[in-house]
Design a protein around this motif. Structure first.
Motif, PDB file in Angstrom:
ATOM      1  N   THR A 281      31.090  80.653  48.714  1.00  0.00           N
ATOM      2  CA  THR A 281      30.266  81.276  49.758  1.00  0.00           C
ATOM      3  C   THR A 281      30.909  82.516  50.377  1.00  0.00           C
ATOM      4  N   ARG A 282      32.144  82.816  49.975  1.00  0.00           N
ATOM      5  CA  ARG A 282      32.847  83.967  50.565  1.00  0.00           C
ATOM      6  C   ARG A 282      32.967  83.825  52.087  1.00  0.00           C
ATOM      7  N   VAL A 283      33.046  82.607  52.568  1.00  0.00           N
ATOM      8  CA  VAL A 283      33.042  82.404  54.021  1.00  0.00           C
ATOM      9  C   VAL A 283      34.277  83.042  54.670  1.00  0.00           C
ATOM     10  N   ILE A 284      35.424  83.021  53.980  1.00  0.00           N
ATOM     11  CA  ILE A 284      36.618  83.603  54.592  1.00  0.00           C
ATOM     12  C   ILE A 284      36.434  85.111  54.767  1.00  0.00           C
ATOM     13  N   GLU A 285      36.023  85.779  53.691  1.00  0.00           N
ATOM     14  CA  GLU A 285      35.826  87.225  53.757  1.00  0.00           C
ATOM     15  C   GLU A 285      34.831  87.593  54.865  1.00  0.00           C
ATOM     16  N   THR A 287      34.051  85.924  57.496  1.00  0.00           N
ATOM     17  CA  THR A 287      34.610  85.661  58.821  1.00  0.00           C
ATOM     18  C   THR A 287      35.632  86.729  59.197  1.00  0.00           C
ATOM     19  N   VAL A 288      36.422  87.139  58.221  1.00  0.00           N
ATOM     20  CA  VAL A 288      37.409  88.192  58.478  1.00  0.00           C
ATOM     21  C   VAL A 288      36.708  89.446  59.016  1.00  0.00           C
ATOM     22  N   GLU A 289      35.589  89.797  58.408  1.00  0.00           N
ATOM     23  CA  GLU A 289      34.852  90.986  58.863  1.00  0.00           C
ATOM     24  C   GLU A 289      34.411  90.831  60.312  1.00  0.00           C
ATOM     25  N   ARG A 290      33.971  89.626  60.649  1.00  0.00           N
ATOM     26  CA  ARG A 290      33.493  89.408  62.020  1.00  0.00           C
ATOM     27  C   ARG A 290      34.648  89.490  63.023  1.00  0.00           C
ATOM     28  N   LYS A 294      35.537  92.409  65.968  1.00  0.00           N
ATOM     29  CA  LYS A 294      35.667  91.732  67.264  1.00  0.00           C
ATOM     30  C   LYS A 294      34.389  91.020  67.717  1.00  0.00           C
ATOM     31  N   GLU A 295      33.558  90.681  66.749  1.00  0.00           N
ATOM     32  CA  GLU A 295      32.397  89.860  67.066  1.00  0.00           C
ATOM     33  C   GLU A 295      32.884  88.486  67.532  1.00  0.00           C
ATOM     34  N   ILE A 296      33.893  87.989  66.842  1.00  0.00           N
ATOM     35  CA  ILE A 296      34.551  86.765  67.290  1.00  0.00           C
ATOM     36  C   ILE A 296      36.063  86.967  67.201  1.00  0.00           C
ATOM     37  N   ASP A 297      36.816  85.985  67.727  1.00  0.00           N
ATOM     38  CA  ASP A 297      38.279  86.056  67.662  1.00  0.00           C
ATOM     39  C   ASP A 297      38.778  85.070  66.604  1.00  0.00           C
ATOM     40  N   PRO A 298      40.031  85.197  66.187  1.00  0.00           N
ATOM     41  CA  PRO A 298      40.532  84.322  65.113  1.00  0.00           C
ATOM     42  C   PRO A 298      40.505  82.837  65.456  1.00  0.00           C
TER      43      PRO A 298
END
Ligand code: GTP
Ligand code: MG
Lengths: 318, 132
Positions: A281-285, A287-290, A294-298
């Motif tokens: 699902t490329r979920v990591i990639e 999420t990294v973009e978000r 700064k849409e979200i924090d780590p």
């Protein structure tokens, strides 16, 4: 190849294949270990660690030969670092053990650390379990004592032998933090060289300063390449094992290592699931973009991914 | 399942150095393989046992001594006897052209003579191991 039957009958090829499967995270390997788990616990597990080139493999070779003379069966798991660039490795510990290869009562396996994403001690420990089930009396784990991951591996041993060499003076100070503490027996190898006595004294002084454990490790001078002092070293190893068994220390160390083990397996499984999910699902990639924008924090990102995995697991079970 | 290919690199025989074997070992490592490097002077029996315990996909042997016509077939035969005939056996070193067909006949998968680019050896291993 019927791994189960081979494991029962003591076929080395089957044992070797099972280790490979386990190393590659094949679920069938873990099923086989699970079925045989009650058979573990007979082998004495001895960690051999110390700086690169100190003579760990030579010491292991000579200890093994001595144990073979006493009729004991021996396994050796030799771990060397995997290249972070290529994922490949040169595993060279067998060089010092070539004439053990054809000994029916010895099984040697080399392993690479295979990358940073956890699982280091999981694999080494898995190999130890398989060799334990296979029915060996002593199992050595050799790792280079440099990093935390190696310390984690070696912590799984019942007795840890630190192999040092003369003239480590300053290095002892450096190694001391976190790593010296795990030694139960100290071998000053290459005692044919100048400064062996001094190094032994320094280690002894350090051990006296460091009185925290219940067991005062001993320091043995050896010349592994000449098979000199190996009997005394084995004596001290046996002495530590004896202390462990009579003092109840064995159980408390086992509790600790099982805790470490479960946590490590748990962490490894999560990372593995995450990697699998992300490959699909490329979920990591994503999420990294978000996080990048700064849409979200780590912290939130990690929580979100954890939730996705959890829901997926729950979803799978019904 | 992604897994590294495992290769045993050995330099049997009583002669000389293992420079060539080391170059091959490094090249295979750099290609992402796990190389079990056993150094100099192992017997065919030791090579066979090591290959089995290490569960390698391939045994790569470097020979300089001229004993290739004896050593290679012996290793292939021992592996087969131990039910490990599926392990790919390849060789390198100073081997006369005329001897190569006989070695292939005996079960050696390929012989790479000096000067063969390591990339060729790497590709050959990747394409010919029996376990994918
Ligand atoms: N002078 C001397 N050399 C030794 C002794 N023991 C081992 N050596 C040599 O030290 C070198 C390294 O020995 P190994 O046993 O491979 O050391 P190691 O700690 O296993 O090395 P790594 O696994 O590469 O970290 C070899 O050349 C050995 O022959 C000894 O007691 N005296
Ligand atoms: Mg070593």
């Amino acid at each position: 190849m019927d791994i189960r039957a081979g494991l029962q009958s003591g076929n080395k090829r089957a044992v070797a294949r099972l280790i490979t499967m386990m190393e590659n995270n094949d679920p069938e390997a873990f099923n086989i270990i699970k079925e045989n788990y009650v058979k573990t616990g007979n082998a004495k597990i001895i960690g051999i660690t110390g700086p690169p080139g100190a003579g760990k493999s030579t010491v292991t070779d000579k200890l093994t030969k001595l144990l073979r003379q006493k009729g004991k069966k021996v396994g050796i798991v030799a771990v060397d670092p995997t290249s972070p660039f290529s994922g490949g490795a040169i595993l060279g510990d067998r060089i010092r053990m070539n004439d053990l290869s054809t000994d029916e009562g010895v099984f040697i396996r080399s392993m690479g650390t295979r990358g940073a994403l956890g699982g280091l001690s999981k694999a080494a420990n898995g190999a130890v379990k398989i060799l334990d089930i296979y029915g060996l009396d002593y199992i050595f784990i050799e790792t280079v004592g440099v990093g935390q991951s190696e310390v984690d591996i070696i912590k799984l041993a019942d007795t840890v032998v630190m192999v040092m060499v003369p003239g480590l003076g300053d290095d002892i100070q450096a190694i001391k933090a976190g790593i010296m503490e795990i030694g139960d027996v100290f071998a000053v190898n290459k005692s044919d060289r100048d400064g062996a006595e001094r190094t032994a004294t320094e280690i002894n002084m350090m051990l006296d300063l460091n009185k925290q454990g219940k067991y005062r490790p001993s320091v043995v001078k050896v010349i592994a390449s000449e098979n000199n002092g190996i009997d005394k070293l084995l004596e001290q190893i046996e002495n530590h094992i004896e202390f462990m068994n009579t003092s109840g220390e064995y159980l408390s160390r086992k509790r600790m290592s099982i805790t470490t083990e479960i946590v490590e397996i748990f962490r490894d499984n999560i990372i593995h699931s995450l990697k699998e999910l992300s490959e699909k699902t490329r979920v990591i990639e994503a999420t990294v973009e978000r996080v990048l924008t700064k849409e979200i924090d780590p912290y939130t990102a990690a929580n979100e991914m954890y939730e996705i995995l959890r829901k997926k697991e729950v979803g799978n079970s019904d | 399942m992604e897994r590294p290919i495992r290769v045993l690199v050995a330099k049997p025989g009583l002669d000389g150095h293992d420079r060539g074997a080391k170059v091959v070992a490094r090249a295979l490592r750099d290609a992402g393989m796990e190389v079990i490097y056993t150094g100099l002077r192992q017997t065919p029996e030791q090579i066979t046992e090591s290959a089995i315990q290490e569960d390698v996909d391939c045994v790569a042997i470097s020979i300089l001594s001229g004993a290739h016509n004896h050593l290679f077939p012996k290793i292939v035969k021992l592996l087969r006897e131990k039910d490990a005939g599926d392990i790919l056996v390849i060789g390198g070193g100073v081997i006369p052209e005329d001897d190569i067909p006989g070695l292939i006949e005996a079960g050696v998968a390929a012989i790479f003579t000096p000067g063969t680019p390591t990339g060729i050896t790497i590709d050959f291993i990747k394409e010919n191991i029996s376990r994918k």
